[in-house]
Design an enzyme around this catalytic site. Structure first.
Site, mmCIF file in Angstrom:
data_model
loop_
_atom_site.group_PDB
_atom_site.id
_atom_site.type_symbol
_atom_site.label_atom_id
_atom_site.label_comp_id
_atom_site.label_asym_id
_atom_site.label_seq_id
_atom_site.Cartn_x
_atom_site.Cartn_y
_atom_site.Cartn_z
ATOM 1 N N ARG A 173 1.241 -1.087 0.093
ATOM 2 C CA ARG A 173 0.358 0.518 0.227
ATOM 3 C C ARG A 173 1.342 1.270 0.091
ATOM 4 O O ARG A 173 0.689 1.893 -0.394
ATOM 5 C CB ARG A 173 -0.622 -0.395 1.232
ATOM 6 C CG ARG A 173 -2.135 -1.814 1.129
ATOM 7 C CD ARG A 173 -2.770 -1.792 2.271
ATOM 8 N NE ARG A 173 -3.575 0.052 2.598
ATOM 9 C CZ ARG A 173 -4.499 0.308 1.921
ATOM 10 N NH1 ARG A 173 -5.612 -0.936 0.757
ATOM 11 N NH2 ARG A 173 -5.844 1.054 1.952
ATOM 12 N N THR A 179 -4.607 6.296 -2.871
ATOM 13 C CA THR A 179 -5.455 6.320 -3.884
ATOM 14 C C THR A 179 -5.960 6.972 -4.756
ATOM 15 O O THR A 179 -6.169 6.676 -5.624
ATOM 16 C CB THR A 179 -7.702 5.526 -2.557
ATOM 17 O OG1 THR A 179 -7.355 5.347 -1.754
ATOM 18 C CG2 THR A 179 -8.390 5.175 -3.461
ATOM 19 N N HIS A 206 -5.096 -2.047 -7.403
ATOM 20 C CA HIS A 206 -5.419 -2.305 -6.233
ATOM 21 C C HIS A 206 -4.795 -3.069 -5.251
ATOM 22 O O HIS A 206 -4.124 -4.327 -4.882
ATOM 23 C CB HIS A 206 -6.811 -3.642 -6.209
ATOM 24 C CG HIS A 206 -7.224 -3.762 -4.899
ATOM 25 N ND1 HIS A 206 -8.326 -2.901 -4.353
ATOM 26 C CD2 HIS A 206 -7.209 -4.561 -4.078
ATOM 27 C CE1 HIS A 206 -8.970 -3.923 -2.469
ATOM 28 N NE2 HIS A 206 -7.699 -5.309 -2.976
#
Length: 390
Positions: A173, A179, A206
Site C-alpha cells: 500500500r 487512492t 488495488h
C-alpha cells in the site's frame, strides 16, 4: 531472520509412481545454507545435513514449491513455534490487482514488485463480468463510487497477484500511494498510482487493506481457475518465462519487452511437477538430447505462462514470436542475436529464459494445455484427500 538459526518446515512430496504423499520435517540452517530432512511416518532421518545453496530461505513460504534431488516439495506449514514466530511476519501475504487502465504497464508494475523484494505466490489474468466485479467490491456496495469502480474493473482484463513479503500489506500500500492518483502525483510522485494512474477510479492498482481482506481476495481470484477466463485459444503462441528467469527477477522486464510488439491475452503463474513437465515437452523426446534437462528446469519452481497474440488477433504469431525470442541456445544468441530475449536473459540452452512455441500449428495446442489446466494441477490435492499418508 535470526543469524545461525535452524528453521523447521513441514513439506510434502507426491510420489508420481505410487501416487502416495510423503511428509517430512525440513530443516534449513541459515549459518551455512545447509538442509536436513526427517521422515515423519517412519520416524527416521531421511537426509543428513548437507550444504545446498541452491535452496534459499525465500523459497520456504507456505504454499511454496522447490525441487530437491528431482523431488518437487511443497511447503505445507511451519514445523515448530520458533519458525512460525520468526517468519510469519516476514512472510505475510497480500493481494495486488493491476486494473484494466494499467494493463499496458503490467510488465513495469511486475518489475516494481520484484525489485521491491516481493515474491509472487500466485498470479493470473482475468476478465471480470460486471457481476463478478460487484462481488469483488461488495464491501463498498451502496457507496457513491461503487458503480464507477465495478464498471471500470469489468471494462477489460486485470491481473491479480498474491504477494509475499515482510509486512506485505503495508509495504504494498505504501508503494501504491494515495487512492486518488491526482493526490498521489502531489504527495507521492514516485508511487505506482502517481506514475500509472489518472484519477480515483482509474488508479492503476488495488491492494488489500487487512489480512482478512487478503484472504477473501485470494479466495476470490485463485480458488476458481475459471473465474474471468480470458485466453483466446486461437491465433496465439505460448510463452513461458522459465523458473530461473522468474526467480532472478527478470519477469517484468521480459513482459514489458513483449508488450512493445505483441498483445498478452492470458497470463498465469504455473508450477509443473516433473511428470507434467515431461508430458509438456513430449514432442522433444527422442528428438532433442536436452529433453530431460529441459523438463527438470521447468519443474524446479513456478514459471509465468502467457498467451501471446498480434494486436489484430487475426494472424498466427508463432514464427514471429520465436524469432523475437531468438535461437534456443542462449550462448549462441549472445554472439549472433544479442537483442533477443534469450540473449539478454538466458544462460545456456536449457536455462534460456523463455520457452516459445516452435511450430505454427502448435500454438493453440500449447496454450490450451496450460490455460485449461490439462496438466491437472488439482491432482496432488485429489491424491492427498483419497490416499493414506506413508
Amino acid at each position: 531472520m535470526a543469524e545461525g538459526a535452524r528453521y523447521c518446515f513441514i513439506v510434502r512430496w507426491l510420489d508420481p509412481t505410487s501416487a502416495l504423499i510423503w511428509k517430512y520435517q525440513f530443516f534449513y540452517n541459515t549459518a551455512d545454507s545447509s538442509i536436513e530432512m526427517y521422515d515423519i511416518k517412519n520416524q527416521k532421518i531421511f537426509l543428513k545435513r548437507v550444504s545446498h545453496p541452491e535452496i534459499r530461505l525465500e523459497h520456504l513460504y507456505i504454499g511454496g514449491t522447490f525441487v530437491l534431488y528431482s523431488r518437487q516439495l511443497v511447503v505445507e506449514d511451519y514445523g515448530d513455534d520458533f519458525t512460525r514466530k520468526e517468519l510469519s511476519n516476514l512472510q505475510e501475504t497480500t493481494i495486488a490487482v493491476i486494473k484494466p487502465d494499467a494493463i499496458d504497464n503490467v510488465g513495469k508494475i511486475i518489475d516494481i514488485i520484484y525489485s521491491n523484494g516481493f515474491l509472487v505466490k500466485q498470479m493470473r489474468m482475468c476478465k471480470l463480468s460486471s457481476q463478478q466485479a460487484a462481488q469483488f467490491y461488495k464491501a463498498h456496495a451502496g457507496k457513491h463510487f461503487f458503480g464507477h469502480i465495478t464498471s471500470h474493473m469489468s471494462s477489460g482484463p486485470c491481473v491479480a497477484l498474491e504477494l509475499v513479503a515482510e509486512d506485505a500489506i503495508s509495504k504494498w500500500r505504501l508503494l501504491l500511494g494515495p487512492t486518488d492518483s491526482v493526490e498521489a502525483k502531489v504527495k507521492a510522485p514516485s508511487s505506482i498510482r502517481a506514475e500509472f494512474g489518472s484519477d480515483e477510479t482509474r488508479n492503476a492498482c488495488h491492494g488489500s487493506d487487512s489480512p482478512s481482506a487478503a484472504k477473501q481476495e485470494s479466495d476470490f481470484f485463485f480458488k476458481d481457475k475459471s473465474l474471468g477466463f480470458c485466453a483466446k485459444l486461437k491465433h496465439c503462441t505460448l510463452c513461458l518465462i522459465k523458473p530461473h528467469a522468474v526467480f532472478d527477477g527478470f519477469a517484468g522486464i521480459i513482459i514489458d519487452a513483449i508488450l512493445k510488439r505483441f498483445v498478452i491475452t492470458a497470463m498465469e503463474l504455473v508450477t509443473f511437477g516433473r511428470p507434467s513437465a515431461l508430458d509438456f515437452y513430449e514432442l522433444y523426446n527422442g528428438v532433442c538430447s536436452d529433453y530431460h534437462a529441459m523438463a527438470q528446469e521447468l519443474s524446479v519452481g513456478p514459471f509465468i505462462a502467457m498467451e501471446v497474440c498480434y494486436e489484430s488477433g487475426d494472424d498466427n504469431p508463432v514464427n514471429d514470436f520465436r524469432d523475437f525470442c531468438g535461437p534456443p541456445d542462449a550462448a549462441m544468441c549472445k554472439a549472433l542475436r544479442p537483442s533477443t530475449l534469450r540473449a539478454q536473459y538466458g544462460i545456456n540452452k536449457v536455462k534460456n529464459a523463455i520457452h516459445c512455441t516452435d511450430l505454427p500449428e502448435d500454438g493453440v495446442t500449447e496454450c490450451t494445455y496450460v490455460f485449461t489446466h490439462k496438466f491437472n494441477p488439482t491432482q496432488e490435492a485429489t491424491v492427498y484427500k483419497n490416499h493414506n499418508l506413508r
